[in-house]
Scaffold this motif. Sequence first.
Motif, PDB file in Angstrom:
ATOM      1  N   ILE A  26      40.978  59.286  33.337  1.00 57.05           N
ATOM      2  CA  ILE A  26      42.163  58.979  34.151  1.00 57.05           C
ATOM      3  C   ILE A  26      41.514  58.024  35.209  1.00 57.05           C
ATOM      4  O   ILE A  26      41.859  57.055  35.586  1.00 57.05           O
ATOM      5  CB  ILE A  26      42.578  60.330  35.029  1.00 57.05           C
ATOM      6  CG1 ILE A  26      43.334  60.857  34.113  1.00 57.05           C
ATOM      7  CG2 ILE A  26      43.326  59.893  36.292  1.00 57.05           C
ATOM      8  CD1 ILE A  26      43.890  62.496  34.895  1.00 57.05           C
ATOM      9  N   SER A  27      40.157  58.248  35.619  1.00 58.27           N
ATOM     10  CA  SER A  27      39.383  57.276  36.630  1.00 58.27           C
ATOM     11  C   SER A  27      39.198  56.111  35.991  1.00 58.27           C
ATOM     12  O   SER A  27      38.917  55.324  36.827  1.00 58.27           O
ATOM     13  CB  SER A  27      38.016  58.184  37.028  1.00 58.27           C
ATOM     14  OG  SER A  27      37.339  58.233  35.831  1.00 58.27           O
ATOM     15  N   MET A  28      39.221  56.137  34.957  1.00 61.51           N
ATOM     16  CA  MET A  28      38.716  54.636  34.053  1.00 61.51           C
ATOM     17  C   MET A  28      40.069  53.754  34.064  1.00 61.51           C
ATOM     18  O   MET A  28      40.025  52.400  33.526  1.00 61.51           O
ATOM     19  CB  MET A  28      38.179  54.977  32.831  1.00 61.51           C
ATOM     20  CG  MET A  28      36.703  55.432  32.841  1.00 61.51           C
ATOM     21  SD  MET A  28      36.086  55.737  31.229  1.00 61.51           S
ATOM     22  CE  MET A  28      35.949  53.969  30.505  1.00 61.51           C
ATOM     23  N   LEU A  29      41.145  54.449  34.208  1.00 59.49           N
ATOM     24  CA  LEU A  29      42.433  53.615  34.036  1.00 59.49           C
ATOM     25  C   LEU A  29      42.502  52.541  35.260  1.00 59.49           C
ATOM     26  O   LEU A  29      42.221  52.774  36.303  1.00 59.49           O
ATOM     27  CB  LEU A  29      43.530  54.690  34.056  1.00 59.49           C
ATOM     28  CG  LEU A  29      44.045  55.436  33.051  1.00 59.49           C
ATOM     29  CD1 LEU A  29      45.242  56.421  33.270  1.00 59.49           C
ATOM     30  CD2 LEU A  29      44.185  54.802  31.857  1.00 59.49           C
ATOM     31  N   LYS A  30      43.064  51.447  34.898  1.00 59.56           N
ATOM     32  CA  LYS A  30      43.309  50.286  35.870  1.00 59.56           C
ATOM     33  C   LYS A  30      44.646  49.793  35.436  1.00 59.56           C
ATOM     34  O   LYS A  30      45.002  49.737  34.450  1.00 59.56           O
ATOM     35  CB  LYS A  30      42.082  49.362  35.623  1.00 59.56           C
ATOM     36  CG  LYS A  30      40.730  49.828  35.727  1.00 59.56           C
ATOM     37  CD  LYS A  30      39.806  48.564  35.780  1.00 59.56           C
ATOM     38  CE  LYS A  30      38.415  49.071  36.384  1.00 59.56           C
ATOM     39  NZ  LYS A  30      37.357  47.931  36.124  1.00 59.56           N
ATOM     40  N   SER A  31      45.303  49.118  36.707  1.00 67.91           N
ATOM     41  CA  SER A  31      46.431  48.597  36.700  1.00 67.91           C
ATOM     42  C   SER A  31      46.296  47.298  36.311  1.00 67.91           C
ATOM     43  O   SER A  31      45.410  46.484  36.381  1.00 67.91           O
ATOM     44  CB  SER A  31      47.122  48.611  38.182  1.00 67.91           C
ATOM     45  OG  SER A  31      48.182  47.977  38.138  1.00 67.91           O
ATOM     46  N   ASP A  32      47.518  46.746  35.547  1.00 68.90           N
ATOM     47  CA  ASP A  32      47.355  45.293  35.130  1.00 68.90           C
ATOM     48  C   ASP A  32      48.406  44.398  36.164  1.00 68.90           C
ATOM     49  O   ASP A  32      48.400  43.170  35.927  1.00 68.90           O
ATOM     50  CB  ASP A  32      48.247  44.897  33.970  1.00 68.90           C
ATOM     51  CG  ASP A  32      47.232  45.843  32.616  1.00 68.90           C
ATOM     52  OD1 ASP A  32      45.987  45.547  32.655  1.00 68.90           O
ATOM     53  OD2 ASP A  32      48.089  46.150  31.491  1.00 68.90           O
ATOM     54  N   PHE A  33      48.654  45.000  37.018  1.00 71.82           N
ATOM     55  CA  PHE A  33      49.520  44.416  38.234  1.00 71.82           C
ATOM     56  C   PHE A  33      48.669  43.188  38.795  1.00 71.82           C
ATOM     57  O   PHE A  33      47.304  43.788  39.376  1.00 71.82           O
ATOM     58  CB  PHE A  33      50.002  45.409  39.323  1.00 71.82           C
ATOM     59  CG  PHE A  33      50.882  44.553  40.289  1.00 71.82           C
ATOM     60  CD1 PHE A  33      52.258  44.271  39.948  1.00 71.82           C
ATOM     61  CD2 PHE A  33      50.459  44.328  41.527  1.00 71.82           C
ATOM     62  CE1 PHE A  33      53.222  43.727  40.968  1.00 71.82           C
ATOM     63  CE2 PHE A  33      51.150  43.776  42.468  1.00 71.82           C
ATOM     64  CZ  PHE A  33      52.327  43.474  42.344  1.00 71.82           C
ATOM     65  N   LYS A  34      49.078  42.155  38.975  1.00 70.85           N
ATOM     66  CA  LYS A  34      48.412  40.937  39.857  1.00 70.85           C
ATOM     67  C   LYS A  34      49.357  40.678  40.941  1.00 70.85           C
ATOM     68  O   LYS A  34      50.377  39.770  40.270  1.00 70.85           O
ATOM     69  CB  LYS A  34      47.947  39.667  38.836  1.00 70.85           C
ATOM     70  CG  LYS A  34      46.958  40.356  37.656  1.00 70.85           C
ATOM     71  CD  LYS A  34      45.690  40.795  38.427  1.00 70.85           C
ATOM     72  CE  LYS A  34      44.796  41.147  37.043  1.00 70.85           C
ATOM     73  NZ  LYS A  34      43.454  41.641  37.277  1.00 70.85           N
ATOM     74  N   LEU A  35      49.012  40.661  42.055  1.00 69.70           N
ATOM     75  CA  LEU A  35      49.912  40.248  43.058  1.00 69.70           C
ATOM     76  C   LEU A  35      50.326  38.768  43.055  1.00 69.70           C
ATOM     77  O   LEU A  35      51.614  38.335  43.240  1.00 69.70           O
ATOM     78  CB  LEU A  35      49.142  40.654  44.500  1.00 69.70           C
ATOM     79  CG  LEU A  35      49.952  40.460  45.817  1.00 69.70           C
ATOM     80  CD1 LEU A  35      51.150  41.256  45.526  1.00 69.70           C
ATOM     81  CD2 LEU A  35      49.232  40.656  46.842  1.00 69.70           C
ATOM     82  N   GLU A  36      49.309  37.989  42.944  1.00 68.62           N
ATOM     83  CA  GLU A  36      49.696  36.640  42.970  1.00 68.62           C
ATOM     84  C   GLU A  36      50.609  36.002  41.981  1.00 68.62           C
ATOM     85  O   GLU A  36      51.408  35.419  41.923  1.00 68.62           O
ATOM     86  CB  GLU A  36      48.374  35.711  42.856  1.00 68.62           C
ATOM     87  CG  GLU A  36      48.535  34.167  43.206  1.00 68.62           C
ATOM     88  CD  GLU A  36      47.180  33.409  42.823  1.00 68.62           C
ATOM     89  OE1 GLU A  36      47.598  32.218  42.997  1.00 68.62           O
ATOM     90  OE2 GLU A  36      46.247  33.958  43.060  1.00 68.62           O
TER      91      GLU A  36
END
Length: 271
Positions: A26-36
Amino acid sequence: MKTKLFYISFLFFIGISCVDKSNKDISMLKSDFKLEDDYKELTNKITELDTIKIWADLSSCMWMTTEKIILTKSNDSLNIELKVVQMMDPEITELIRIHENDTSWNFNSFLKKNKDRLVKTEERDEVNLKIKHNSDSLEFYTGNLGDLNSFIGSYYESMFKLKPNNNAYKFLMGIDFERTPNPIEGIPESAFWAGNEEKGNWFLVESVNNHKNLVVIYIYDDQTGFLITKNQFMKVCPRNELKFIEDLEQEIDFYDGKYIHLNDNCYLQKT
């Protein structure tokens, strides 16, 4: 007995190992969301791993107000924590939850409509909206009083539709934000309406040449449905702010009978 103790110890060890491994994953999960890249589809693309913080300065003349929004997602819901400070009134906090597929809150359309405000210019140099995601941020700028009030009105139109009866927007009760008239006979289905409180028209884009900034547009009267003009228009911008035609449904502000004014510093001129 020893065998039993060994078996219990072994299960305990396995259980601890599984918990540790699960937490690590769980701690290694990262979001693919890029604000720009993703801000135009903000409410559609955030995940449960994301926290979006929005700050808006909606002050105008003697009216002082700011708003803060914390946007998160859980399961199939969007959670909107709204904090409003108005003049001398106490802070208002509302927690609003909507389904991820709910289209009543058109905040994405608001951001698309105001995308040209992301660039600071001599005419627009005041920051009135900030969006932050982790270390990334976007700033939206406004200019003179008319431009500022247009931006504030667009923001309130979006937020009011989120929850019309919320305590933060009691002062907006009775205001009719829906200015788009119903299509009448003679208006093509693919046409879109654009205008302001004083005047508006239906527009049908026939063809666009992005490289030459040329477009052929039909313009209809929104009261009678009659065709006012069909012309080729060229996009004209200040010398240091050259912009190409992208999405005219989002770009067009209104037609004054000669020019089609856009939501940036440009306009469309008949060729």
